[in-house]
Design a protein around this motif. Sequence first.
Motif: not given
Length: 302
Positions: A156-158, A200, A228-233
């Motif tokens: 769920d992360e990039y 982050t 790592r950032v949420p894929k929603e970002n």
Amino acid sequence: MINLDDPKKLVQLRDQAHQVAMNMLRPISRKYDSAEHAYPKELDLLAAMIDGIADSGASSGAGAAGVKRDDEERRPGVRNGTNLASVMSIAEMCWGDVGLLLSLPRQGLGNSAIASVADAEQQERFAGLWASMAITEPGTGSDSANIRTTARLDGDEYVINGEKIYVTSGERCDAVVVWATLDRSLGRAAIKPFVVIKGTPGMEVERLERKLGIRSSDTAAIRFVDCRVPKENLLGSPEIDTSSGGFAGAMATFDNTRPLVAAMAIGCARASLDLTRDLLERAGVTIDYDRPAQVQSAAAAT
């Protein structure tokens, strides 16, 4: 015949911007040019005023307001006013100080990218953030499509890896819009923007550049190591459409802000001319614009 006079409906806005430049920016310009990397706290009030005007709907157009490509397609034809208002006001503000204008919270390229690319949910979630823009890299200057910073989907992360330089307000901002490629083999179509919140893990401001000018505006180099950032970002669609050429979000941002950069140059140039004229007058040199340059003194002719 082309009319080069300022539109009457925008004269008041121009005059207000000039008053801000003269009474708010110029008095603190030397202070923050000497105190490089110190944040001009006096700008907080001005930024709040600009936010209030934007929230009221009384002002829109270029700059942090962004531009949606689909909106442009749905509303064809010539529309005058908002972008010209931004150009005129920014030229006046840069007559005051370019660096202080670039230091205004929530008015930079990152916010323009969010306004141009983000969907409705992201617009709401990132509302109020001061976002800078991270696109330039050590080996990628004017060729922004040759970005080497990568973003790999892991659950769920990039996971972002790479280095960005010349990030305006890179230390002061709340978040950074990072442009990274999902697959270098697919070219510019795979380049996507990600909102990375400051703090982050894996994101580090490596240094602040020491500059010869525009010193009140901080310019940072930022490194991303397994960040790592949420894929929603990820702003916009995560799909890679090679048929469309991609990279439209960055281009929409640049298209919308390039006239503003020209306005900055005009404001700064006009301030230089005004200062030169004042210095000549103090020295007793009078410029006669009705006479050829070659029959006047060297100082006046130049």
